[in-house]
Enzyme design. Structure first.
Site, mmCIF file in Angstrom:
data_model
loop_
_atom_site.group_PDB
_atom_site.id
_atom_site.type_symbol
_atom_site.label_atom_id
_atom_site.label_comp_id
_atom_site.label_asym_id
_atom_site.label_seq_id
_atom_site.Cartn_x
_atom_site.Cartn_y
_atom_site.Cartn_z
ATOM 1 N N THR A 1 -11.724 -22.044 -21.404
ATOM 2 C CA THR A 1 -12.541 -21.978 -22.839
ATOM 3 C C THR A 1 -13.598 -21.232 -22.978
ATOM 4 O O THR A 1 -13.910 -20.669 -24.070
ATOM 5 C CB THR A 1 -12.781 -23.736 -23.040
ATOM 6 O OG1 THR A 1 -11.368 -24.168 -23.357
ATOM 7 C CG2 THR A 1 -13.160 -23.911 -24.404
ATOM 8 N N SER B 1 -8.752 -19.842 -15.244
ATOM 9 C CA SER B 1 -9.516 -21.282 -14.625
ATOM 10 C C SER B 1 -8.998 -21.691 -13.361
ATOM 11 O O SER B 1 -7.917 -21.497 -12.976
ATOM 12 C CB SER B 1 -9.205 -22.279 -15.897
ATOM 13 O OG SER B 1 -9.743 -23.484 -15.532
ATOM 14 N N GLY B 2 -9.951 -22.394 -12.661
ATOM 15 C CA GLY B 2 -9.525 -22.873 -11.335
ATOM 16 C C GLY B 2 -8.444 -23.924 -11.391
ATOM 17 O O GLY B 2 -7.687 -23.981 -10.522
ATOM 18 N N CYS C 1 2.121 -38.779 -31.901
ATOM 19 C CA CYS C 1 1.962 -40.150 -32.817
ATOM 20 C C CYS C 1 0.458 -40.723 -32.698
ATOM 21 O O CYS C 1 0.225 -41.610 -33.560
ATOM 22 C CB CYS C 1 3.123 -41.003 -32.353
ATOM 23 S SG CYS C 1 3.441 -42.398 -33.632
#
Lengths: 136, 404
Positions: free
Chosen positions: B75, B202-203, B328
Site C-alpha cells: 500500500t 509486499s513481504g 453482507c
C-alpha cells in the site's frame, strides 16, 4: 465477526425449512428481498378457521443471520393468531438472536416477510391487507 | 490427520515460512543495530544484512539492488509510486491511466491526485478480467505520464498482459508502474523483460513478514525518480525516509530467495491442486468460474455458486478459511467491485468464494475443501427459495422483487 450461539444453532439446525402449497386458500406466502441485495426470504403460514397459524415454513437465500432470523420467525409464528403474529417486531428478533448492528436488516426482512405472508393470507380470504409501519 | 480449520485465503496473507523467521530472529535481539549507524559494528552488521536482502530481492525480479526501495508494504509502495511520479513529473503532464479492478491503494491514490489536478482514466476490463490493449492505446495522450496496471488480481487472480501494456506506455513516453503484490514470488516476474519502471510488492504475500514491502524504481533506461512522500533522514536514496525495518527486510530478503528457488515447483504443484479443486467444484450445477481461465495466477480460483449467498456459504464451510465477494457485513451491502467490473450480476457476485492456495496447502486439505464446499452448497441450496424457483423453471429475472 463472531456469530452468537443462537444464530449458529438456527443456522446449523434450521427449523421448519420447506414449502407449503401457495395456491391453497389457507396458506399465506411472503417473498421479500432481492437477489442483487444478497438476501431473499420466503415465509409461508398455514392458518386454520380461527385464524390461528398451525404451520410455518421458510426458505432463505442470505447470510447466516438472515437464515437464523427466518428460522426463528417460523418458530414464533406457530400457534399465534394472525393478529398476534402481526405484532412481532424486528427488534424482538434482534434481541433473541443478539444480532449486531450490521445485521439488523436481516431482522427487518424477517418482519417484512411475516407481514407479507399474513397479508397474502388476508387478501386471499377477503380481508383487507394491513398497513405496517415502515422500517426503511 | 489434517488440522482444522484449513487456511485457503493465501491471497489475503500467507503464513511466514519458518526459514524466514529463523533468518530474522537475530536482528531483533543481538544484531539490533540501526543500519544508518555508520560508525560502529552494530550499524555495519545491520547495513550488511539490509544490503544482502536487497540483493536477494533484486535477484528474484531481475533488478539491480540499487533499484529496491524498502517500505512498510505494498500500500505504501503504491502510494509512493503514484503520488511520487505525479509530483516529480507533473511538468510533463497530468494524465494517469489505471484500471477499474486495481487494488484500493492504487484507486484511492489516483482519486487523491484527481483532487490535486490529475486527470485519471480508469480503463474497464473485459468479462475475463483483462484490459483491452486497444482501449489502453486509445486512452494514451501526450499528457500521459503514468500507466498503472496490476500484475495479478487479488480477487480473481487474472494476470494482465504486462509486457504489451508496458510497450504501449513507453511508445507514448509514459512510465509503467505495476502493483505486483500477488505475482512476485508466485510467477516469473522480470522487470527488464516485462518493461516495468516501478513495481510495488509486499513481504506477507510471499511467505515473509507483514509490515515490510518494497518499491522497485528503475535506475536506467529511463532513470526514474519519485518525490518522497515521507520526509526525514533521507534514507533509501532520499525516496523514503525512516529507520529501516532491519528484521523485516531480512525476512523479505529470505522470503524472496526461497521464492526464487522454489517458485517453479510450487506453482506447478499448486496449479495442479487448484485445477483439481476447481474442476470438482465446477462439476456442480450452476457454478461458474470468475475471470480468465488461461491468464491467471496458479494458486487462485474464484467461483460463484448461483442461488446461495457467499457469507452464508462461508458459515457452512466452517472448517475452511476462504473469502467471499459478498459483503453482507458492510453497511453498504455492496458486493465486490472487482466482480461487478467483470459484468457479473449482483446476485452472482454475492455468490462468490475465493480460494487462495499456498505453499503449505496439502492434497488432503484440498480434498477436504472440495467435500465440505460441496456439502455446504447443497445444504444452502436446500434452504434457498431461489434454488427452488430455478428448479421449478421460474425465470428469476422476471420476478418483481421487493427490495429493502
Amino acid at each position: 465477526m463472531a456469530y452468537s450461539d443462537k444464530v449458529i444453532d438456527h443456522y446449523t439446525h434450521p427449523r421448519n425449512v420447506g414449502t407449503l402449497n401457495k395456491d391453497n386458500n389457507n396458506v399465506g406466502t411472503g417473498l421479500v428481498g432481492a437477489p442483487e441485495c444478497g438476501d431473499v426470504m420466503r415465509l409461508q403460514i398455514q392458518v386454520d378457521e380461527n385464524h390461528i397459524i398451525t404451520d410455518a415454513k421458510f426458505k432463505t437465500f442470505g447470510c447466516g443471520s438472515a437464515i437464523a432470523s427466518s428460522s426463528l420467525a417460523t418458530e414464533w409464528l406457530k400457534g399465534k393468531t394472525i393478529d398476534d403474529a402481526m405484532a412481532i417486531d424486528n427488534m424482538d428478533i434482534v434481541e433473541e438472536l443478539a444480532l449486531p448492528p450490521v445485521k439488523i436488516h436481516c431482522s427487518v426482512l424477517a418482519e417484512d416477510a411475516i407481514k407479507a405472508a399474513i397479508n397474502d393470507y388476508r387478501v386471499k380470504n377477503g380481508m383487507q391487507a394491513l398497513e405496517s409501519e415502515s422500517h426503511h | 490427520m489434517i488440522s482444522l480449520p484449513i487456511y485457503l485465503d493465501n491471497n489475503a496473507t500467507t503464513p511466514m515460512d519458518p526459514r524466514v523467521l529463523d533468518a530474522m530472529m537475530p536482528y531483533f535481539t543481538t544484531k539490533f543495530g540501526n543500519s544508518a549507524s555508520r560508525n560502529h559494528a552494530f550499524g555495519w552488521v545491520a547495513e550488511e544484512a539490509v544490503d544482502y536482502a536487497r540483493g536477494q530481492i533484486a535477484q528474484l525480479i531481475g533488478a539491480n539492488e540499487k533499484e529496491i526501495i524498502f517500505t512498510s508494504g505494498a500500500t505504501e509502495s503504491d502510494n509512493l509510486a503514484i503520488k511520487g511520479v505525479f509530483e516529480m513529473y507533473h511538468d510533463k503532464g497530468n494524465h494517469i491511466i489505471t484500471c477499474v479492478t486495481e487494488h484500493k491503494a492504487v484507486l484511492d491514490a489516483c482519486k487523491h491526485l484527481e483532487r490535486l489536478g490529475a486527470k485519471v482514466t480508469y480503463l474497464p476490463v473485459q468479462s475475463n478480467g483483462l484490459i483491452d490493449l486497444k482501449q489502453l492505446e486509445a486512452a494514451m495522450t501526450d499528457k500521459t505520464i503514468l500507466v498503472s496496471i496490476m500484475y495479478g488480481n487479488n480477487e480473481i487472480g487474472v494476470v494482465q498482459p504486462i509486457k504489451e501494456i508496458a510497450a504501449i506506455a513507453h511508445k507514448y513516453g509514459a512510465l509503467f508502474m505495476t502493483d505486483a503484490t500477488q505475482a512476485v514470488g508466485k510467477i516469473q516476474v522480470d522487470v527488464n523483460t516485462d518493461g516495468i519502471d516501478l513495481m510495488a510488492f509486499s513481504g506477507h504475500k510471499m511467505y515473509g513478514p507483514k509490515g515490510v514491502g518494497a518499491l522497485y524504481v528503475r535506475r536506467k533506461n529511463p532513470r526514474v525518480k519519485v518525490t518522497a512522500q515521507i520526509d526525514g533522514g533521507g534514507h533509501e536514496r532520499g525516496m523514503r525516509s525512516g529507520t529501516l525495518n532491519v528484521p523485516g527486510i531480512v525476512g523479505l530478503g529470505k522470503a524472496a530467495e526461497l521464492c526464487r528457488l522454489e517458485m517453479e515447483q510450487d506453482a506447478k504443484r499448486l496449479s495442479a491442486l487448484r485445477d483439481r479443486l476447481e474442476s470438482s467444484l465446477l462439476e456442480m450445477e450452476e457454478s461458474y468460474l470468475n475471470g480468465s481461465k488461461e491468464h491467471r495466477l496458479p494458486h487462485t480460483a474464484n467461483i460463484s455458486f448461483k442461488y446461495v449467498e457467499g457469507e452464508g456459504l462461508m458459515m457452512a464451510m466452517r472448517d475452511l478459511a476462504v473469502s467471499s465477494g459478498s459483503a453482507c457485513t458492510s453497511a453498504s451491502l455492496e458486493p465486490s467491485y472487482v466482480l461487478k467490473c467483470l459484468g457479473l450480476s449482483d446476485d452472482l457476485a454475492h455468490s462468490s468464494i475465493r480460494f487462495g492456495l499456498g505453499r503449505f496447502t496439502t492434497d488432503e486439505e484440498v480434498d477436504f475443501a472440495i467435500k465440505q464446499t460441496k456439502e455446504a452448497v447443497n445444504h444452502l441450496r436446500e434452504l434457498s427459495p431461489l434454488w427452488e424457483m430455478f428448479k421449478d423453471g421460474i425465470d428469476l429475472d422476471k420476478v418483481k422483487w421487493v427490495e429493502h
